[in-house]
Design a protein around this motif. Structure first.
Motif, PDB file in Angstrom:
ATOM      1  N   LYS A 147       0.840  -1.199   0.000  1.00 36.10           N
ATOM      2  CA  LYS A 147       0.000   0.000   0.000  1.00 36.10           C
ATOM      3  C   LYS A 147       0.877   1.252   0.000  1.00 36.10           C
ATOM      4  N   ASP A 148       1.934   1.229   0.836  1.00 33.07           N
ATOM      5  CA  ASP A 148       2.868   2.357   0.868  1.00 33.07           C
ATOM      6  C   ASP A 148       3.595   2.504  -0.469  1.00 33.07           C
TER       7      ASP A 148
ATOM      8  N   PRO B  73      -4.078   6.431  -6.428  1.00 31.72           N
ATOM      9  CA  PRO B  73      -3.706   5.008  -6.419  1.00 31.72           C
ATOM     10  C   PRO B  73      -4.722   4.107  -7.128  1.00 31.72           C
ATOM     11  N   THR B  74      -5.985   4.512  -7.147  1.00 30.75           N
ATOM     12  CA  THR B  74      -7.011   3.686  -7.798  1.00 30.75           C
ATOM     13  C   THR B  74      -6.841   3.649  -9.313  1.00 30.75           C
ATOM     14  N   PHE B  75      -5.976   4.484  -9.855  1.00 29.19           N
ATOM     15  CA  PHE B  75      -5.699   4.474 -11.297  1.00 29.19           C
ATOM     16  C   PHE B  75      -5.184   3.106 -11.735  1.00 29.19           C
TER      17      PHE B  75
ATOM     18  N   TYR C 213      -4.002  -1.702  -6.874  1.00 28.58           N
ATOM     19  CA  TYR C 213      -4.771  -1.128  -5.769  1.00 28.58           C
ATOM     20  C   TYR C 213      -5.524  -2.230  -5.019  1.00 28.58           C
ATOM     21  N   SER C 214      -6.112  -3.145  -5.781  1.00 24.96           N
ATOM     22  CA  SER C 214      -6.851  -4.265  -5.179  1.00 24.96           C
ATOM     23  C   SER C 214      -5.927  -5.140  -4.350  1.00 24.96           C
ATOM     24  N   GLU C 215      -4.741  -5.424  -4.891  1.00 22.15           N
ATOM     25  CA  GLU C 215      -3.777  -6.265  -4.161  1.00 22.15           C
ATOM     26  C   GLU C 215      -3.261  -5.560  -2.919  1.00 22.15           C
ATOM     27  N   ALA C 216      -2.964  -4.275  -3.037  1.00 19.81           N
ATOM     28  CA  ALA C 216      -2.439  -3.510  -1.895  1.00 19.81           C
ATOM     29  C   ALA C 216      -3.467  -3.400  -0.782  1.00 19.81           C
ATOM     30  N   GLU C 217      -4.732  -3.241  -1.144  1.00 25.09           N
ATOM     31  CA  GLU C 217      -5.791  -3.142  -0.145  1.00 25.09           C
ATOM     32  C   GLU C 217      -6.028  -4.488   0.554  1.00 25.09           C
TER      33      GLU C 217
END
Length: 227
Positions: free
Chosen positions: A199-200, A213-215, A220-224
């Protein structure tokens, strides 16, 4: 053996070298290996006197190895002992202290190298968690960091990436079958997975590119899912 054990682990951590349980027994515990748990508990009492490492009920942190040692290191030094291999039993110390977003996990003298590492890990993550060595060298070329030349800050960049970062378990290098000359693919190593938040990393990339980040939907899905 108590102070020796703690010192042994901290010295090993300076170079980020994975620690083998066999080396702990051979170099520190030696003939007292049958009393390993007791030595660890005594280490806890020693650290308690120095750093006040107590549980809420006031009892000395104890238990079975390596859990007891893990708790001592975590509470006193902000370090956590993590097993990354079973055959042989291999451990690393990771920094577990709370930190601001993007803050370097390393000592001042290592910040430059760790900055390069963060850039490499970001590149790997944004490319789907795996890149060929040729793609990595091409990327570093764009940053004016040339693997074949001595860098004034990083020294031998190829050696830093292929040997030091790999040995420290920040990177994993896997040979690609049927390639001549041999090619490798690079992925995050177990130390990076434990120490560094994806995420960082994504926020770091987003900030550089001035995007949300949602771009990057997949990243983004993996980081969340795994911060």
């Amino acid at each position: 053996q108590v102070s020796e054990l703690v010192q042994f682990l901290l010295v090993k951590d300076q170079k980020k070298i994975p620690i083998k349980r066999a080396d702990m027994l051979k170099n520190v515990i030696r003939e007292y290996k049958n009393a390993y748990s007791e030595i660890v508990n005594r280490a806890g009492r020693t650290l308690q006197e120095v750093g006040g490492a107590r549980q809420g009920n006031g009892r000395v942190l104890g238990g079975h190895t390596p859990r007891a040692l893990t708790l001592f290191l975590l509470q006193v030094f902000g370090l956590q002992l993590v097993e990354i291999g079973i055959k042989p039993h291999t451990y690393i110390l990771i920094n577990n202290l709370p930190r601001a977003e993007g803050e370097c996990l390393c000592r001042d003298k290592e910040k430059e190298k760790m900055g390069l590492l963060l850039v490499i890990l970001s590149f790997i993550f944004m490319k789907g968690n795996s890149v060929k060595d040729s793609a990595l060298w091409e990327f570093l070329h764009l940053l004016r960091v040339y693997p074949g030349k001595q860098h004034r800050v990083f020294g031998d960049v190829r050696k830093l990436v292929t040997e030091e970062f790999v040995r420290q378990k920040y990177l994993e290098a896997t040979p690609i079958p049927l390639t001549d000359p041999p090619e490798f693919k690079y992925q995050w190593g177990p130390r990076a997975e434990k120490e560094i938040s994806k995420k960082d990393v994504l926020n770091f990339v987003a900030k550089i590119q001035a995007k949300d980040p949602t771009f990057w939907a997949s990243q983004y899905s993996e980081a969340e899912a795994k911060p």
